[in-house]
Write a protein that holds these residues in place. Sequence first.
Motif, PDB file in Angstrom:
ATOM      1  N   LEU A  55      -0.651  18.606 -16.788  1.00  0.00           N
ATOM      2  CA  LEU A  55      -0.566  17.256 -17.347  1.00  0.00           C
ATOM      3  C   LEU A  55       0.867  16.901 -17.711  1.00  0.00           C
ATOM      4  CD1 LEU A  55      -2.399  14.857 -18.222  1.00  0.00           C
ATOM      5  CD2 LEU A  55      -2.280  15.801 -20.538  1.00  0.00           C
ATOM      6  N   GLN A  56       1.270  15.648 -17.395  1.00  0.00           N
ATOM      7  CA  GLN A  56       2.644  15.231 -17.667  1.00  0.00           C
ATOM      8  C   GLN A  56       2.741  14.111 -18.701  1.00  0.00           C
ATOM      9  OE1 GLN A  56       5.142  14.749 -14.268  1.00  0.00           O
ATOM     10  NE2 GLN A  56       4.152  16.376 -13.102  1.00  0.00           N
ATOM     11  N   HIS A  57       1.761  13.236 -18.771  1.00  0.00           N
ATOM     12  CA  HIS A  57       1.765  12.128 -19.736  1.00  0.00           C
ATOM     13  C   HIS A  57       0.448  12.139 -20.494  1.00  0.00           C
ATOM     14  CE1 HIS A  57       5.038   9.376 -17.769  1.00  0.00           C
ATOM     15  NE2 HIS A  57       5.400  10.640 -17.830  1.00  0.00           N
ATOM     16  N   LEU A  58       0.531  12.100 -21.840  1.00  0.00           N
ATOM     17  CA  LEU A  58      -0.675  12.121 -22.670  1.00  0.00           C
ATOM     18  C   LEU A  58      -0.565  11.047 -23.756  1.00  0.00           C
ATOM     19  CD1 LEU A  58      -3.346  13.352 -23.604  1.00  0.00           C
ATOM     20  CD2 LEU A  58      -2.031  15.090 -24.852  1.00  0.00           C
ATOM     21  N   HIS A  59      -1.523  10.114 -23.764  1.00  0.00           N
ATOM     22  CA  HIS A  59      -1.562   9.037 -24.748  1.00  0.00           C
ATOM     23  C   HIS A  59      -2.753   9.269 -25.681  1.00  0.00           C
ATOM     24  CE1 HIS A  59       1.165   6.162 -22.452  1.00  0.00           C
ATOM     25  NE2 HIS A  59       0.929   7.118 -21.568  1.00  0.00           N
ATOM     26  N   LEU A  60      -2.460   9.555 -26.943  1.00  0.00           N
ATOM     27  CA  LEU A  60      -3.499   9.790 -27.951  1.00  0.00           C
ATOM     28  C   LEU A  60      -3.301   8.902 -29.176  1.00  0.00           C
ATOM     29  CD1 LEU A  60      -3.722  13.682 -27.778  1.00  0.00           C
ATOM     30  CD2 LEU A  60      -5.573  12.103 -27.215  1.00  0.00           C
ATOM     31  N   ASP A  61      -2.526   7.863 -29.044  1.00  0.00           N
ATOM     32  CA  ASP A  61      -2.229   7.009 -30.192  1.00  0.00           C
ATOM     33  C   ASP A  61      -3.478   6.263 -30.652  1.00  0.00           C
ATOM     34  OD1 ASP A  61      -1.761   4.003 -28.720  1.00  0.00           O
ATOM     35  OD2 ASP A  61      -1.365   5.765 -27.490  1.00  0.00           O
ATOM     36  N   HIS A  62      -3.491   5.933 -31.945  1.00  0.00           N
ATOM     37  CA  HIS A  62      -4.550   5.146 -32.577  1.00  0.00           C
ATOM     38  C   HIS A  62      -5.925   5.802 -32.432  1.00  0.00           C
ATOM     39  CE1 HIS A  62      -1.220   2.274 -31.983  1.00  0.00           C
ATOM     40  NE2 HIS A  62      -1.615   1.831 -33.178  1.00  0.00           N
TER      41      HIS A  62
ATOM     42  N   SER B 184       7.398  28.458 -14.882  1.00  0.00           N
ATOM     43  CA  SER B 184       8.453  29.300 -15.452  1.00  0.00           C
ATOM     44  C   SER B 184       9.119  28.602 -16.632  1.00  0.00           C
ATOM     45  CB  SER B 184       9.499  29.636 -14.376  1.00  0.00           C
ATOM     46  OG  SER B 184      10.039  28.449 -13.825  1.00  0.00           O
ATOM     47  N   TYR B 185       9.031  27.259 -16.688  1.00  0.00           N
ATOM     48  CA  TYR B 185       9.587  26.505 -17.807  1.00  0.00           C
ATOM     49  C   TYR B 185       8.492  26.006 -18.745  1.00  0.00           C
ATOM     50  CZ  TYR B 185      13.972  26.590 -15.266  1.00  0.00           C
ATOM     51  OH  TYR B 185      15.101  26.998 -14.615  1.00  0.00           O
ATOM     52  N   GLY B 186       7.296  26.532 -18.582  1.00  0.00           N
ATOM     53  CA  GLY B 186       6.199  26.165 -19.460  1.00  0.00           C
ATOM     54  C   GLY B 186       5.365  25.029 -18.900  1.00  0.00           C
ATOM     55  N   PRO B 187       4.383  24.550 -19.667  1.00  0.00           N
ATOM     56  CA  PRO B 187       3.553  23.418 -19.235  1.00  0.00           C
ATOM     57  C   PRO B 187       4.395  22.199 -18.904  1.00  0.00           C
ATOM     58  CG  PRO B 187       2.632  24.473 -21.176  1.00  0.00           C
ATOM     59  CD  PRO B 187       3.984  25.076 -20.986  1.00  0.00           C
ATOM     60  N   HIS B 188       3.859  21.316 -18.096  1.00  0.00           N
ATOM     61  CA  HIS B 188       4.616  20.199 -17.544  1.00  0.00           C
ATOM     62  C   HIS B 188       4.650  18.944 -18.412  1.00  0.00           C
ATOM     63  CE1 HIS B 188       4.248  21.828 -13.140  1.00  0.00           C
ATOM     64  NE2 HIS B 188       4.992  22.578 -13.912  1.00  0.00           N
ATOM     65  N   LEU B 189       4.033  18.965 -19.582  1.00  0.00           N
ATOM     66  CA  LEU B 189       3.955  17.769 -20.413  1.00  0.00           C
ATOM     67  C   LEU B 189       5.350  17.247 -20.754  1.00  0.00           C
ATOM     68  CD1 LEU B 189       1.766  15.974 -21.750  1.00  0.00           C
ATOM     69  CD2 LEU B 189       2.244  17.215 -23.876  1.00  0.00           C
ATOM     70  N   ARG B 190       5.582  15.946 -20.458  1.00  0.00           N
ATOM     71  CA  ARG B 190       6.881  15.331 -20.704  1.00  0.00           C
ATOM     72  C   ARG B 190       6.805  14.174 -21.711  1.00  0.00           C
ATOM     73  NH1 ARG B 190       7.176  17.624 -15.761  1.00  0.00           N
ATOM     74  NH2 ARG B 190       9.214  18.276 -15.008  1.00  0.00           N
ATOM     75  N   TYR B 191       5.629  13.584 -21.850  1.00  0.00           N
ATOM     76  CA  TYR B 191       5.496  12.414 -22.723  1.00  0.00           C
ATOM     77  C   TYR B 191       4.228  12.565 -23.541  1.00  0.00           C
ATOM     78  CZ  TYR B 191       5.034   7.498 -24.132  1.00  0.00           C
ATOM     79  OH  TYR B 191       4.897   6.336 -24.845  1.00  0.00           O
ATOM     80  N   LEU B 192       4.385  12.449 -24.876  1.00  0.00           N
ATOM     81  CA  LEU B 192       3.244  12.600 -25.775  1.00  0.00           C
ATOM     82  C   LEU B 192       3.289  11.498 -26.815  1.00  0.00           C
ATOM     83  CD1 LEU B 192       0.814  14.138 -26.929  1.00  0.00           C
ATOM     84  CD2 LEU B 192       2.449  15.608 -28.150  1.00  0.00           C
ATOM     85  N   ARG B 193       2.213  10.740 -26.901  1.00  0.00           N
ATOM     86  CA  ARG B 193       2.151   9.647 -27.867  1.00  0.00           C
ATOM     87  C   ARG B 193       1.041   9.929 -28.877  1.00  0.00           C
ATOM     88  NH1 ARG B 193       1.886   3.070 -26.782  1.00  0.00           N
ATOM     89  NH2 ARG B 193       1.800   2.526 -29.002  1.00  0.00           N
TER      90      ARG B 193
END
Length: 352
Positions: free
Chosen positions: A284-291, A317-326
Amino acid sequence: MAGTICFILWVLFITDTVWTRSVRQVYEVHDSDDWTIHDFECPVECFCPPSFPTALYCENRGLKEIPAIPSRIWYLYLQNNLIETIPEKPFENATQLRWINLNKNKITNYGIEKGALSQLKKLLFLFLEDNELEEVPSPLPRSLEQLQLARNKVSRIPQGTFSNLENLTLLDLQNNKLVDNAFQRDTFKGLKNLMQLNMAKNALRNMPPRLPANTMQLFLDNNSIEGIPENYFNVIPKVAFLRLNHNKLSDEGLPSRGFDVSSILDLQLSHNQLTKVPRISAHLQHLHLDHNKIKSVNVSVICPSPSTLPAERDSFSYGPHLRYLRLDGNEIKPPVPMALMTCFRLLQAVII
């Protein structure tokens, strides 16, 4: 940075795939020497640009009926009129039609003559947004690639409607009146190549059943969905973009694995009733959990573990791919937990 650029390019490619053909065709140039004077026949209600002889512009003219369409026409623009019916006769010579725009008219299902649309054997794009349709029109031509039905009154999908639409890649049913009993287990049978399905702004309480296996973009925002069945995503193994904003999802309504689905790259769960951050995939690269109603972030639970396969280990090798977390609009207080940054080392933006 290179990874981010690659992701953005990939997103743009996937999002635009279903539009590529339309762009190519709209700008297709035809040699005017190929047309005779007779071929340039133009209905008096419309405009036929000499530089674009395969297009017929009849929009914004207060038309109540569809004029006879010349045989040379590929692109037909009839939006923003007062048209109530689609009879067969105006299209009897229009064997080359690829594109019809009938948005913002007054068309009802009773006004569509059976066979009027299915006779158009080369039609690729059909726009019927902002009309008075109460069910998905049928029959439709097998050639169809995009069907746009947003902002109608659609509450029914007759059995077998999509059974022959194997070329359809985009189906837009947003902002209609669909409820759960509109779907049967075989409703979407036949949509072998569907990539984007938009059913946002309807009245669904459950996830739609048995979606086409090739679905990559699934938009279900602004419904009343309360839960997701166990193993639901096994049926759509290619889903990459999932939008469930503005629903009624709770922790108890999620599958035991949460959203630990390797294909999902962009997950939007804003404006729901979650109290915990759900499990996610390392892809996962973008995760929206706001509100939502989240009070804290348990990194030990949400930090995904890559596969044990050597190839997977190399890709992480650089960890999970998450780049954006709201996470704004919850009950979380800054600062960002250090463990979160340690787990998701590629994070570029965290909004709390």
